[in-house]
Structure formats: C-alpha cells, structure tokens
Design a protein around this motif. Structure first.
Motif, PDB file in Angstrom:
ATOM      1  N   MET A 175       0.854  -1.181   0.000  1.00 24.02           N
ATOM      2  CA  MET A 175       0.000   0.000   0.000  1.00 24.02           C
ATOM      3  C   MET A 175       0.899   1.244   0.000  1.00 24.02           C
ATOM      4  SD  MET A 175      -2.969   0.946   2.719  1.00 24.02           S
ATOM      5  CE  MET A 175      -4.491   1.304   1.916  1.00 24.02           C
ATOM      6  N   PRO A 176       0.631   2.193  -0.888  1.00 24.54           N
ATOM      7  CA  PRO A 176       1.487   3.384  -0.974  1.00 24.54           C
ATOM      8  C   PRO A 176       1.271   4.352   0.189  1.00 24.54           C
ATOM      9  CG  PRO A 176      -0.324   3.549  -2.528  1.00 24.54           C
ATOM     10  CD  PRO A 176      -0.402   2.183  -1.907  1.00 24.54           C
ATOM     11  N   HIS A 177       2.248   5.190   0.373  1.00 23.74           N
ATOM     12  CA  HIS A 177       2.180   6.284   1.335  1.00 23.74           C
ATOM     13  C   HIS A 177       2.021   7.565   0.527  1.00 23.74           C
ATOM     14  CE1 HIS A 177       3.642   4.031   4.909  1.00 23.74           C
ATOM     15  NE2 HIS A 177       4.094   3.236   3.956  1.00 23.74           N
ATOM     16  N   PHE A 178       1.149   8.449   0.951  1.00 20.26           N
ATOM     17  CA  PHE A 178       0.874   9.673   0.208  1.00 20.26           C
ATOM     18  C   PHE A 178       1.342  10.904   0.972  1.00 20.26           C
ATOM     19  CE2 PHE A 178      -2.325   6.656  -1.198  1.00 20.26           C
ATOM     20  CZ  PHE A 178      -2.275   6.805  -2.581  1.00 20.26           C
ATOM     21  N   VAL A 179       1.899  11.862   0.243  1.00 22.21           N
ATOM     22  CA  VAL A 179       2.157  13.204   0.736  1.00 22.21           C
ATOM     23  C   VAL A 179       1.143  14.065   0.003  1.00 22.21           C
ATOM     24  CG1 VAL A 179       3.824  15.084   0.906  1.00 22.21           C
ATOM     25  CG2 VAL A 179       4.602  12.711   1.041  1.00 22.21           C
ATOM     26  N   TYR A 180       0.466  14.963   0.715  1.00 24.80           N
ATOM     27  CA  TYR A 180      -0.618  15.706   0.086  1.00 24.80           C
ATOM     28  C   TYR A 180      -0.679  17.140   0.593  1.00 24.80           C
ATOM     29  CZ  TYR A 180      -3.126  14.931   4.474  1.00 24.80           C
ATOM     30  OH  TYR A 180      -3.498  14.927   5.788  1.00 24.80           O
ATOM     31  N   ILE A 181      -1.336  17.981  -0.222  1.00 30.68           N
ATOM     32  CA  ILE A 181      -1.585  19.367   0.160  1.00 30.68           C
ATOM     33  C   ILE A 181      -3.070  19.643  -0.055  1.00 30.68           C
ATOM     34  CG2 ILE A 181      -1.093  21.806  -0.257  1.00 30.68           C
ATOM     35  CD1 ILE A 181       1.629  20.967  -1.395  1.00 30.68           C
ATOM     36  N   MET A 182      -3.685  20.242   0.955  1.00 26.82           N
ATOM     37  CA  MET A 182      -5.072  20.677   0.856  1.00 26.82           C
ATOM     38  C   MET A 182      -5.087  22.195   0.990  1.00 26.82           C
ATOM     39  SD  MET A 182      -7.160  17.729   2.907  1.00 26.82           S
ATOM     40  CE  MET A 182      -8.719  18.340   2.283  1.00 26.82           C
ATOM     41  N   ALA A 183      -6.098  22.827   0.386  1.00 26.85           N
ATOM     42  CA  ALA A 183      -6.178  24.288   0.402  1.00 26.85           C
ATOM     43  C   ALA A 183      -7.609  24.744   0.646  1.00 26.85           C
ATOM     44  CB  ALA A 183      -5.688  24.861  -0.926  1.00 26.85           C
ATOM     45  N   SER A 184      -7.736  25.968   1.161  1.00 24.30           N
ATOM     46  CA  SER A 184      -9.050  26.563   1.363  1.00 24.30           C
ATOM     47  C   SER A 184      -9.567  27.180   0.064  1.00 24.30           C
ATOM     48  CB  SER A 184      -8.991  27.627   2.462  1.00 24.30           C
ATOM     49  OG  SER A 184      -8.075  28.636   2.110  1.00 24.30           O
ATOM     50  N   MET A 231      -0.464  20.569   4.804  1.00 27.81           N
ATOM     51  CA  MET A 231       0.322  19.518   4.189  1.00 27.81           C
ATOM     52  C   MET A 231       0.448  18.370   5.173  1.00 27.81           C
ATOM     53  SD  MET A 231       4.178  19.657   2.700  1.00 27.81           S
ATOM     54  CE  MET A 231       3.702  21.007   1.659  1.00 27.81           C
ATOM     55  N   GLY A 232       0.314  17.154   4.653  1.00 25.18           N
ATOM     56  CA  GLY A 232       0.444  15.990   5.513  1.00 25.18           C
ATOM     57  C   GLY A 232       0.819  14.758   4.730  1.00 25.18           C
ATOM     58  N   ALA A 284       5.772  30.397  -2.077  1.00 30.47           N
ATOM     59  CA  ALA A 284       5.735  30.542  -3.539  1.00 30.47           C
ATOM     60  C   ALA A 284       6.118  29.241  -4.236  1.00 30.47           C
ATOM     61  CB  ALA A 284       6.665  31.669  -3.982  1.00 30.47           C
ATOM     62  N   TRP A 285       7.056  28.496  -3.668  1.00 32.50           N
ATOM     63  CA  TRP A 285       7.454  27.224  -4.263  1.00 32.50           C
ATOM     64  C   TRP A 285       6.329  26.196  -4.147  1.00 32.50           C
ATOM     65  CZ3 TRP A 285      12.891  26.621  -1.589  1.00 32.50           C
ATOM     66  CH2 TRP A 285      13.712  27.669  -1.996  1.00 32.50           C
ATOM     67  N   LYS A 286       5.628  26.195  -3.011  1.00 29.95           N
ATOM     68  CA  LYS A 286       4.499  25.282  -2.837  1.00 29.95           C
ATOM     69  C   LYS A 286       3.385  25.627  -3.828  1.00 29.95           C
ATOM     70  CE  LYS A 286       5.458  24.759   2.055  1.00 29.95           C
ATOM     71  NZ  LYS A 286       5.034  25.111   3.408  1.00 29.95           N
ATOM     72  N   ASP A 287       3.103  26.933  -3.968  1.00 28.71           N
ATOM     73  CA  ASP A 287       2.085  27.364  -4.925  1.00 28.71           C
ATOM     74  C   ASP A 287       2.451  26.931  -6.344  1.00 28.71           C
ATOM     75  OD1 ASP A 287       0.682  28.507  -2.846  1.00 28.71           O
ATOM     76  OD2 ASP A 287       1.160  30.578  -3.387  1.00 28.71           O
ATOM     77  N   ALA A 288       3.725  27.049  -6.702  1.00 32.50           N
ATOM     78  CA  ALA A 288       4.171  26.644  -8.041  1.00 32.50           C
ATOM     79  C   ALA A 288       4.034  25.135  -8.232  1.00 32.50           C
ATOM     80  CB  ALA A 288       5.614  27.083  -8.262  1.00 32.50           C
ATOM     81  N   LEU A 289       4.347  24.361  -7.205  1.00 31.14           N
ATOM     82  CA  LEU A 289       4.196  22.902  -7.268  1.00 31.14           C
ATOM     83  C   LEU A 289       2.746  22.531  -7.524  1.00 31.14           C
ATOM     84  CD1 LEU A 289       5.514  20.053  -6.778  1.00 31.14           C
ATOM     85  CD2 LEU A 289       4.808  20.327  -4.396  1.00 31.14           C
ATOM     86  N   ILE A 290       1.842  23.157  -6.801  1.00 33.27           N
ATOM     87  CA  ILE A 290       0.411  22.890  -6.968  1.00 33.27           C
ATOM     88  C   ILE A 290      -0.042  23.313  -8.359  1.00 33.27           C
ATOM     89  CG2 ILE A 290      -1.908  23.515  -6.194  1.00 33.27           C
ATOM     90  CD1 ILE A 290      -0.574  23.954  -3.365  1.00 33.27           C
ATOM     91  N   THR A 291       0.309  24.522  -8.769  1.00 31.32           N
ATOM     92  CA  THR A 291      -0.138  25.063 -10.049  1.00 31.32           C
ATOM     93  C   THR A 291       0.388  24.250 -11.229  1.00 31.32           C
ATOM     94  OG1 THR A 291      -0.277  27.261  -9.074  1.00 31.32           O
ATOM     95  CG2 THR A 291      -0.212  27.152 -11.466  1.00 31.32           C
ATOM     96  N   GLN A 292       1.589  23.717 -11.112  1.00 30.42           N
ATOM     97  CA  GLN A 292       2.149  22.900 -12.188  1.00 30.42           C
ATOM     98  C   GLN A 292       1.309  21.641 -12.424  1.00 30.42           C
ATOM     99  OE1 GLN A 292       6.074  21.402 -11.391  1.00 30.42           O
ATOM    100  NE2 GLN A 292       6.432  20.869 -13.517  1.00 30.42           N
ATOM    101  N   ALA A 293       0.859  21.012 -11.363  1.00 27.89           N
ATOM    102  CA  ALA A 293       0.070  19.781 -11.472  1.00 27.89           C
ATOM    103  C   ALA A 293      -1.425  20.042 -11.590  1.00 27.89           C
ATOM    104  CB  ALA A 293       0.337  18.898 -10.257  1.00 27.89           C
ATOM    105  N   ASN A 294      -1.881  21.179 -11.073  1.00 27.30           N
ATOM    106  CA  ASN A 294      -3.320  21.465 -10.973  1.00 27.30           C
ATOM    107  C   ASN A 294      -3.527  22.975 -11.149  1.00 27.30           C
ATOM    108  OD1 ASN A 294      -6.027  21.531 -10.275  1.00 27.30           O
ATOM    109  ND2 ASN A 294      -5.732  20.753  -8.200  1.00 27.30           N
ATOM    110  N   PRO A 295      -3.457  23.479 -12.399  1.00 24.90           N
ATOM    111  CA  PRO A 295      -3.466  24.923 -12.644  1.00 24.90           C
ATOM    112  C   PRO A 295      -4.641  25.690 -12.049  1.00 24.90           C
ATOM    113  CG  PRO A 295      -3.058  23.702 -14.669  1.00 24.90           C
ATOM    114  CD  PRO A 295      -3.378  22.701 -13.618  1.00 24.90           C
ATOM    115  N   HIS A 296      -5.793  25.071 -11.925  1.00 26.42           N
ATOM    116  CA  HIS A 296      -6.983  25.768 -11.429  1.00 26.42           C
ATOM    117  C   HIS A 296      -7.296  25.428  -9.965  1.00 26.42           C
ATOM    118  CE1 HIS A 296      -7.613  27.175 -15.460  1.00 26.42           C
ATOM    119  NE2 HIS A 296      -7.528  25.923 -15.911  1.00 26.42           N
TER     120      HIS A 296
END
Length: 93
Positions: free
Chosen positions: A1-10, A18-19, A72-84
């Motif tokens: 079973m994989p382990h996930f690193v994730y980011i949630m946003a409001s 992040m968790g 800013a780096w976290k925002d760029a990581l998110i935007t690269q994978a999920n622009p909207h």
C-alpha cells in the motif's frame, strides 16, 4: 500500500495544509468532516496536490522537505500539477 504526501487548500492562494498518510481518501474525508482543528478553523477542504511513495521513509523525507519550502514554491508545485486548484479526490488511486 502506498504512502501519500498531500496538500489541501481553502482556495487558490489561501490557507494550506500539508500531511502524509497511507489512506488518502479517508484522511481527506476526516479533514472535510472537521476532525482536524487546523483544517476546520481555516476551512481547508480541497485536495489540490498529492504524490504516492513506496515506503514510509521516503514519504516522511518528502513531507519534511516540502514543509521547509517557501510558500511561492508550494504554490508553483500545486499550479504545475493542478493549474486551477480544483479538487483532485477523483484522481486518488
């Protein structure tokens, strides 16, 4: 079973959480149900980014690395994978 690193946003550019977890679906539902004080307080309910790792150690190192990143780096990581910044719960394997 994989382990996930994730980011949630409001919202785009809003509060982040992040968790890491082994059961990402269950963890996202826990956040949405208000079981986490931080995510409940800041209304963080949208899964905007995640990645899977084969083992605990790798996921732990990645989470610790990302937590030290500038916002800013976290925002760029998110935007690269999920622009909207749309919810990605449907993409959980």
């Amino acid at each position: 079973m994989p382990h996930f690193v994730y980011i949630m946003a409001s919202r785009p550019g809003g509060a982040l959480y992040m968790g890491r977890t082994r059961n990402l679906r269950m963890r996202v539902e826990a956040h949405r149900s208000g079981l986490s004080a931080h995510t409940a307080k800041y209304k963080i309910k949208t899964l905007v980014w995640f990645e899977a790792h084969d083992d605990f150690e790798t996921s732990l190192r990645r989470e610790r690395l990302l937590k030290r990143w500038r916002r800013a780096w976290k925002d760029a990581l998110i935007t690269q994978a999920n622009p909207h910044w749309q919810d990605m719960t449907h993409a959980i394997p």
